[in-house]
Design a protein around this motif. Structure first.
Motif, short mmCIF file in Angstrom:
data_model
loop_
_atom_site.label_atom_id
_atom_site.label_comp_id
_atom_site.label_asym_id
_atom_site.label_seq_id
_atom_site.Cartn_x
_atom_site.Cartn_y
_atom_site.Cartn_z
N THR A 173 0.83 -1.21 0.00
CA THR A 173 0.00 0.00 0.00
C THR A 173 0.86 1.25 0.00
O THR A 173 0.60 2.20 -0.75
N GLY A 174 1.88 1.28 0.85
CA GLY A 174 2.75 2.45 0.91
C GLY A 174 3.51 2.69 -0.37
O GLY A 174 3.63 3.82 -0.85
N VAL A 175 4.03 1.61 -0.96
CA VAL A 175 4.78 1.73 -2.22
C VAL A 175 3.87 2.21 -3.35
O VAL A 175 4.24 3.10 -4.13
N GLU A 176 2.68 1.63 -3.45
CA GLU A 176 1.76 2.03 -4.51
C GLU A 176 1.31 3.47 -4.34
O GLU A 176 1.21 4.22 -5.31
N MET A 177 1.07 3.86 -3.10
CA MET A 177 0.66 5.24 -2.84
C MET A 177 1.78 6.22 -3.17
O MET A 177 1.56 7.23 -3.85
N ALA A 178 3.00 5.93 -2.71
CA ALA A 178 4.12 6.83 -2.96
C ALA A 178 4.43 6.93 -4.45
O ALA A 178 4.69 8.03 -4.97
N GLY A 179 4.40 5.80 -5.15
CA GLY A 179 4.69 5.83 -6.58
C GLY A 179 3.67 6.64 -7.36
O GLY A 179 4.02 7.40 -8.27
N THR A 180 2.39 6.48 -7.02
CA THR A 180 1.33 7.23 -7.71
C THR A 180 1.44 8.72 -7.43
O THR A 180 1.31 9.55 -8.33
N LEU A 181 1.69 9.07 -6.15
CA LEU A 181 1.83 10.48 -5.80
C LEU A 181 3.02 11.11 -6.52
O LEU A 181 2.95 12.26 -6.96
N ALA A 182 4.10 10.36 -6.64
CA ALA A 182 5.28 10.88 -7.31
C ALA A 182 5.00 11.16 -8.79
O ALA A 182 5.47 12.15 -9.35
N TYR B 142 -3.70 -22.94 2.76
CA TYR B 142 -3.56 -21.80 1.85
C TYR B 142 -2.72 -22.17 0.63
O TYR B 142 -1.62 -22.71 0.76
N ARG B 143 -3.24 -21.90 -0.53
CA ARG B 143 -2.53 -22.11 -1.80
C ARG B 143 -2.03 -20.75 -2.29
O ARG B 143 -2.81 -19.93 -2.77
N ASP B 144 -0.76 -20.54 -2.15
CA ASP B 144 -0.16 -19.24 -2.47
C ASP B 144 0.03 -19.08 -3.97
O ASP B 144 0.87 -19.75 -4.57
N PRO B 145 -0.74 -18.20 -4.62
CA PRO B 145 -0.59 -18.00 -6.06
C PRO B 145 0.51 -17.00 -6.40
O PRO B 145 0.86 -16.82 -7.57
N GLY B 146 1.00 -16.28 -5.39
CA GLY B 146 2.00 -15.25 -5.63
C GLY B 146 1.52 -13.89 -5.14
O GLY B 146 0.37 -13.73 -4.71
N ILE B 147 2.41 -12.92 -5.19
CA ILE B 147 2.09 -11.57 -4.74
C ILE B 147 2.57 -10.56 -5.77
O ILE B 147 3.51 -10.83 -6.53
N MET B 148 1.92 -9.40 -5.80
CA MET B 148 2.31 -8.37 -6.75
C MET B 148 2.01 -6.99 -6.19
O MET B 148 1.15 -6.82 -5.32
N ALA B 149 2.75 -6.02 -6.68
CA ALA B 149 2.53 -4.62 -6.30
C ALA B 149 2.95 -3.75 -7.47
O ALA B 149 3.89 -4.09 -8.20
N THR B 150 2.27 -2.64 -7.63
CA THR B 150 2.62 -1.71 -8.70
C THR B 150 3.35 -0.50 -8.12
O THR B 150 3.07 -0.07 -7.00
N VAL B 151 4.30 0.01 -8.87
CA VAL B 151 5.06 1.18 -8.44
C VAL B 151 4.60 2.42 -9.18
O VAL B 151 4.71 3.53 -8.68
N GLY B 152 4.04 2.23 -10.36
CA GLY B 152 3.58 3.36 -11.14
C GLY B 152 3.36 2.95 -12.58
O GLY B 152 3.26 1.77 -12.90
N ARG B 153 3.31 3.92 -13.43
CA ARG B 153 3.03 3.68 -14.84
C ARG B 153 4.04 2.73 -15.47
O ARG B 153 5.24 3.01 -15.50
N GLY B 154 3.56 1.58 -15.96
CA GLY B 154 4.42 0.63 -16.64
C GLY B 154 5.39 -0.12 -15.75
O GLY B 154 6.31 -0.79 -16.25
#
Length: 412
Positions: A169-178, A342-354
């Motif tokens: 959440t913090g990474v996605e928020m900071a990247g979008t704000l930037a 729990y069957r772990d399918p993986g994790i993901m996070a976005t930093v910004g555009r592309g």
């Protein structure tokens, strides 16, 4: 007291909370023909992973919410109640609601989720803003807009944003704000120079995205720095003031808007339910996700604290909810309940555009455009309602792929 009885034929299941786990449990039960009463304090369900997009005006509140009654209308045996739970009388199989009424049950599913954990840091609750509900996101959005307007008219000198917490959440928020700082604000607020604005991310570890492999952590950090985010890694917050975040080493970071993306805990009201609680206020349950002393009560999602608790993410909540639904159907038929796996399918996070990071359960990792497109596809797929999916997909394409001038419509 008004009484709601539903014991005429077959078991009656009460599901408290219309989040990922609650809807998954309800869906599983309804498909098996069980009678379900779905209770939530809000008349809608919220897609929490995209709340930061609402906070930064990339999406509207209606894009990430879906009417609870519209969901229930898909299933003949499901009914809804808009209310909050104030008490549980487990011995009587009775749920007390804040409107003075109550509901009886044969099986109870608690999926009401958790709330912001301020970690007893001085001034955090008073001076920082969380992103855990639609109301939180809209409040943050309005504050950002107001601070920018004040800076544009000379009422304040700058707009510095500090994001506390280097998880997804913090990474996605900071990247979008930037990206808004460099791409949008120069168009919508030409009175402001880049020097008057900044985005800082504070994280107590020496890296961001702690659940990820080191190469993805480093990639995310590089992507954030490339977008102009100031990273304060290995830093602990000691105090949050109205105009600053103070670190444990005495460093004072100016902050006109402080975003709290650090930690969750069970709501205080859960303690009044008389159920066993463990770490973080989670309700202690067996491996099958029900209570030892009251096996007819199940808990799923972030509120559940089984011996080997999965991470507090959307995918575990979905799987736990579906598991609980299946176990109630089994119990009603006289069969033994099974432990949750729990069957772990993986994790993901976005930093910004592309730019996003993706880590699969088999150890494969991806970053960049491919991971970002996968992130968009997965989030759009999990939204409820065709209108929501179309609106979110269109907004993403317009915001990130459209002409630069289209970004001017983001801050509103």
């Amino acid at each position: 007291m008004t009484v709601t009885h539903s014991r005429s034929t077959g078991p009656h299941v009460v599901v408290v909370g219309a989040g990922f786990a609650g809807l998954a449990a309800t869906r599983q039960l309804a498909r098996a023909g069980a009678r379900v009463t779905l209770i939530d304090r809000n008349p809608y369900t919220t897609f929490q992973p995209l709340l930061y997009q609402v906070a930064t005006a990339g999406l509207g509140p209606g894009d990430v919410s879906f009417p609870m009654r519209a969901f229930a209308a898909r299933y003949r045996t499901v009914r809804t109640r808009r209310a909050a739970v104030t008490g549980i009388r487990a011995g009587e199989r009775w749920v007390e609601l804040d409107d003075g009424t109550g509901v009886d049950y044969d099986y109870l599913v608690l999926t009401s989720g958790v709330t912001t954990n301020w970690l007893n840091i001085e001034g955090a609750e008073q001076n920082a803003l969380p992103i855990y509900s639609v109301h939180d996101a809209v409040t943050l959005r309005k504050l950002l807009q107001r601070r920018l307007e004040e800076a544009a008219t000379g009422e304040r000198d700058s707009v510095h944003v500090v994001v506390v917490g280097g998880g997804a959440t913090g990474v996605e928020m900071a990247g979008t704000l930037a990206e808004l700082r460099r791409r949008t604000i120069p168009l919508t607020f030409p009175e402001l120079s880049l020097k008057q604005t900044s985005v800082t991310l504070v994280e107590r570890f020496d890296y961001v995205l702690s659940p990820y492999k080191p190469r993805l952590r480093d990639q995310a950090a590089r992507a954030l720095r490339k977008r102009g985010v100031h990273l304060r890694l290995g830093a602990t917050v000691a105090e949050v003031q109205p105009d600053a975040v103070v670190l444990a080493d005495g460093t004072r970071l100016p902050s006109d808007v402080t975003v709290w993306a650090l930690g969750v805990t069970a709501p205080r009201s859960v303690a009044q339910w008389g159920l066993p609680q463990g770490r973080g206020g989670r309700i202690s349950v067996t491996q099958a996700l029900n209570l030892e002393d009251h096996p007819e009560i199940f808990v799923a999602g972030d509120l559940a604290g089984p011996p080997d608790a999965p991470p507090q993410l959307a995918q575990p909540a979905l799987q736990m909810g579906a598991h609980v639904g299946r176990q109630i159907v089994a119990a009603a038929l006289g069969r033994r309940v099974e432990p949750f796996k729990y069957r772990d399918p993986g994790i993901m996070a976005t930093v910004g555009r592309g730019e996003a990071v993706l880590q699969l359960q088999n150890g494969w990792t991806f970053h960049g455009l491919v991971a970002w497109l996968a992130w968009i596809g997965l989030h759009v797929a999990y939204l409820l309602g065709g209108r929501n999916r179309l609106a979110v997909l269109t907004s993403f394409l317009w915001r990130y792929i459209g002409p630069r001038r289209s970004a001017a419509s983001v801050i509103e």
